[in-house]
Design a protein around this motif. Sequence first.
Motif, PDB file in Angstrom:
ATOM      1  N   LEU A   1     -61.585  36.330   5.478  1.00 12.47           N
ATOM      2  CA  LEU A   1     -61.550  37.793   5.483  1.00 12.47           C
ATOM      3  C   LEU A   1     -62.948  38.390   5.382  1.00 12.47           C
ATOM      4  O   LEU A   1     -63.203  39.485   5.902  1.00 12.47           O
ATOM      5  CB  LEU A   1     -60.686  38.296   4.323  1.00 12.47           C
ATOM      6  N   MET A   2     -63.863  37.687   4.738  1.00  7.87           N
ATOM      7  CA  MET A   2     -65.215  38.210   4.594  1.00  7.87           C
ATOM      8  C   MET A   2     -66.105  37.871   5.786  1.00  7.87           C
ATOM      9  O   MET A   2     -67.214  38.385   5.896  1.00  7.87           O
ATOM     10  CB  MET A   2     -65.852  37.679   3.304  1.00  7.87           C
ATOM     11  N   ASP A   3     -65.620  37.008   6.671  1.00  8.09           N
ATOM     12  CA  ASP A   3     -66.344  36.709   7.902  1.00  8.09           C
ATOM     13  C   ASP A   3     -66.029  37.790   8.924  1.00  8.09           C
ATOM     14  O   ASP A   3     -64.889  37.931   9.352  1.00  8.09           O
ATOM     15  CB  ASP A   3     -65.932  35.338   8.437  1.00  8.09           C
ATOM     16  N   GLU A   4     -67.030  38.548   9.314  1.00  5.43           N
ATOM     17  CA  GLU A   4     -66.816  39.728  10.152  1.00  5.43           C
ATOM     18  C   GLU A   4     -66.151  39.384  11.478  1.00  5.43           C
ATOM     19  O   GLU A   4     -65.251  40.096  11.938  1.00  5.43           O
ATOM     20  CB  GLU A   4     -68.156  40.434  10.412  1.00  5.43           C
ATOM     21  N   LYS A   5     -66.519  38.293  12.080  1.00  8.99           N
ATOM     22  CA  LYS A   5     -65.948  37.915  13.377  1.00  8.99           C
ATOM     23  C   LYS A   5     -64.509  37.450  13.220  1.00  8.99           C
ATOM     24  O   LYS A   5     -63.623  37.827  13.993  1.00  8.99           O
ATOM     25  CB  LYS A   5     -66.796  36.812  14.019  1.00  8.99           C
ATOM     26  N   GLU A   6     -64.273  36.607  12.207  1.00 13.98           N
ATOM     27  CA  GLU A   6     -62.938  36.060  11.968  1.00 13.98           C
ATOM     28  C   GLU A   6     -61.922  37.149  11.633  1.00 13.98           C
ATOM     29  O   GLU A   6     -60.752  37.083  12.021  1.00 13.98           O
ATOM     30  CB  GLU A   6     -63.005  35.036  10.820  1.00 13.98           C
ATOM     31  N   SER A   7     -62.363  38.174  10.916  1.00 15.60           N
ATOM     32  CA  SER A   7     -61.435  39.220  10.439  1.00 15.60           C
ATOM     33  C   SER A   7     -61.487  40.494  11.283  1.00 15.60           C
ATOM     34  O   SER A   7     -60.952  41.522  10.874  1.00 15.60           O
ATOM     35  CB  SER A   7     -61.761  39.557   8.981  1.00 15.60           C
ATOM     36  N   GLU A   8     -62.110  40.428  12.436  1.00 15.15           N
ATOM     37  CA  GLU A   8     -62.334  41.640  13.232  1.00 15.15           C
ATOM     38  C   GLU A   8     -61.038  42.380  13.549  1.00 15.15           C
ATOM     39  O   GLU A   8     -60.959  43.607  13.406  1.00 15.15           O
ATOM     40  CB  GLU A   8     -63.060  41.279  14.532  1.00 15.15           C
ATOM     41  N   GLU A   9     -59.992  41.665  13.978  1.00 16.21           N
ATOM     42  CA  GLU A   9     -58.743  42.324  14.354  1.00 16.21           C
ATOM     43  C   GLU A   9     -58.073  42.988  13.150  1.00 16.21           C
ATOM     44  O   GLU A   9     -57.549  44.097  13.256  1.00 16.21           O
ATOM     45  CB  GLU A   9     -57.799  41.322  15.007  1.00 16.21           C
ATOM     46  N   ILE A  10     -58.091  42.295  11.999  1.00 16.77           N
ATOM     47  CA  ILE A  10     -57.509  42.872  10.788  1.00 16.77           C
ATOM     48  C   ILE A  10     -58.251  44.145  10.403  1.00 16.77           C
ATOM     49  O   ILE A  10     -57.634  45.166  10.060  1.00 16.77           O
ATOM     50  CB  ILE A  10     -57.548  41.851   9.630  1.00 16.77           C
ATOM     51  N   ARG A  11     -59.570  44.115  10.473  1.00 17.73           N
ATOM     52  CA  ARG A  11     -60.373  45.282  10.101  1.00 17.73           C
ATOM     53  C   ARG A  11     -60.141  46.448  11.054  1.00 17.73           C
ATOM     54  O   ARG A  11     -60.102  47.614  10.638  1.00 17.73           O
ATOM     55  CB  ARG A  11     -61.853  44.908  10.065  1.00 17.73           C
ATOM     56  N   MET A  12     -59.959  46.148  12.315  1.00 17.65           N
ATOM     57  CA  MET A  12     -59.672  47.218  13.279  1.00 17.65           C
ATOM     58  C   MET A  12     -58.336  47.873  12.990  1.00 17.65           C
ATOM     59  O   MET A  12     -58.203  49.098  13.059  1.00 17.65           O
ATOM     60  CB  MET A  12     -59.699  46.646  14.705  1.00 17.65           C
ATOM     61  N   ARG A  13     -57.326  47.060  12.633  1.00 16.75           N
ATOM     62  CA  ARG A  13     -56.000  47.628  12.356  1.00 16.75           C
ATOM     63  C   ARG A  13     -56.009  48.489  11.095  1.00 16.75           C
ATOM     64  O   ARG A  13     -55.428  49.576  11.069  1.00 16.75           O
ATOM     65  CB  ARG A  13     -54.962  46.508  12.252  1.00 16.75           C
ATOM     66  N   VAL A  14     -56.632  47.988  10.033  1.00 16.11           N
ATOM     67  CA  VAL A  14     -56.637  48.767   8.797  1.00 16.11           C
ATOM     68  C   VAL A  14     -57.476  50.028   8.970  1.00 16.11           C
ATOM     69  O   VAL A  14     -57.153  51.090   8.399  1.00 16.11           O
ATOM     70  CB  VAL A  14     -57.113  47.911   7.597  1.00 16.11           C
ATOM     71  N   SER A  15     -58.523  49.984   9.793  1.00  9.82           N
ATOM     72  CA  SER A  15     -59.316  51.185  10.081  1.00  9.82           C
ATOM     73  C   SER A  15     -58.492  52.202  10.862  1.00  9.82           C
ATOM     74  O   SER A  15     -58.620  53.409  10.648  1.00  9.82           O
ATOM     75  CB  SER A  15     -60.571  50.809  10.873  1.00  9.82           C
ATOM     76  N   SER A  16     -57.635  51.704  11.746  1.00  9.85           N
ATOM     77  CA  SER A  16     -56.759  52.591  12.507  1.00  9.85           C
ATOM     78  C   SER A  16     -55.785  53.315  11.591  1.00  9.85           C
ATOM     79  O   SER A  16     -55.545  54.525  11.734  1.00  9.85           O
ATOM     80  CB  SER A  16     -55.990  51.787  13.562  1.00  9.85           C
ATOM     81  N   TYR A  17     -55.230  52.583  10.609  1.00 13.21           N
ATOM     82  CA  TYR A  17     -54.320  53.225   9.653  1.00 13.21           C
ATOM     83  C   TYR A  17     -55.065  54.231   8.784  1.00 13.21           C
ATOM     84  O   TYR A  17     -54.515  55.275   8.408  1.00 13.21           O
ATOM     85  CB  TYR A  17     -53.631  52.178   8.778  1.00 13.21           C
TER      86      TYR A  17
END
Length: 462
Positions: A418-434
């Motif tokens: 989760l702390m790896d920016e590339k690995e967690s990119e999709e999760i971060r995009m979704r939570v940013s959308s919410y």
Amino acid sequence: MEADLVGKAEAELDSKKLGRRLVFFPVPLQGHINPVIQLANVFHSKGFSITIIHTEFNSLDQSKYPDFTFHLIPDGLLEHEVSTSDVTVLLAKLNINCANPLRQCLDRLLQDKGEPVACLITDTIWYFTQELADSFNLPRIAFRTTSICSFLAFYSLPIFRKLGYLPKQDSQLEVEVPEFPPLRVKDIPAIKSRDPENVFSLISCMMEKTKAASGLIFNSFEELEQQELTKVGEEFRIPTFAIGPLHKYFPASSSSLMEQDRSAICWLDKQAPKSVIYVSFGSIAEMDETQLSEVAWGIANSLQPFLWVVRPGLVQNSSGLENLLPNGFLEAVNGRGYIVNWAPQQEVLAHPAVGAFWTHSGWNSTLESICEGVPMICSPFFGDQLVNSRFANDVWKIGLRLEEGLKKGEIERAIKRLMDEKESEEIRMRVSSYKEKINACVKEGGSSHQSVQSFIDYILSI
């Protein structure tokens, strides 16, 4: 954002005094008190006068809320009942003990020649309040402080039981529940109790009396739980209002029952952007020393900076950190982390240094994390947390559920992922959308803003 909302609310209040009073009766637990105070603030800003009736147990500091009127009622709890870890026993006892004191208090309020009482708003757990409100011919609005999806899961407990999913068997835990996707058997909400029948009785009474209420409020928003909101409307057939996230209108920090250690913010100020994993398991969850050791080494082995809340009572039969942390832990982290008893969580999650939140998946914590666009690691302990974490992982896809429980290897892998920016990119995009959807829903014209106005129109019409 919040400052703009508060300023606008104050302007509305100055121009519109409704001359009606709302009476609130919160369940005296941290996760239930916060949203009630927030909800009261929202309606006060719309012109209602606010009265809060509360128990002696976990009583509020009235000086923090000068705009509200408070009435303290006896709860009849004995010392051993207050300290019990069996929440079901505590809540059942309170439903019995508070009946007469609340009746007497309401009787006095209704005889008052001041502003008329528009309705009684009580937590759904206070099932006894429905008959009490009916006896006064007073509309009762039920307020559910958890997610809508978990509310429906609790509602489905009799079905789960009939289908043989309950009591849970170790061999079935990973089995999917086709009647309630995406749940697995292990995700069915459970509350530890000496007598499981007490749990079913409490939930049954709660649901029956909620159906008889004049309305139902959720601290959630349509864009997150639209299907579940529709399902509640079909099953309960009473006006239902999703008006959250409530803390976006007014901050909850002043209603904390525990003293917040603000040094946590000072420590975060010195950390790099999105570098810190914030770890907090809420105000009730408990673990044993072995589990604490797994948590500690999972954090240490991740090599990630961390802010960890270890509150008194987190570890069973312990009041603090003394001798709890495993040997060698502090040497291993070598100043890379910071540990506090309790933190100002909303400020922590909003801090630019925080990159992820390891949470118990309580609903307030889940909403606060979504509101700040912070992805989650989910470690549910009981109740609605089991459902929230499954939806966060499988439906909303904004977090990682620790499927093996508290195991240091899985913990280390989840933190690193989760702390790896590339690995967690999709999760971060979704939570940013919410996060963006939340900011829109509480603004004028947004779904939650419209639900607040719909509630006001409704309550003034009955």
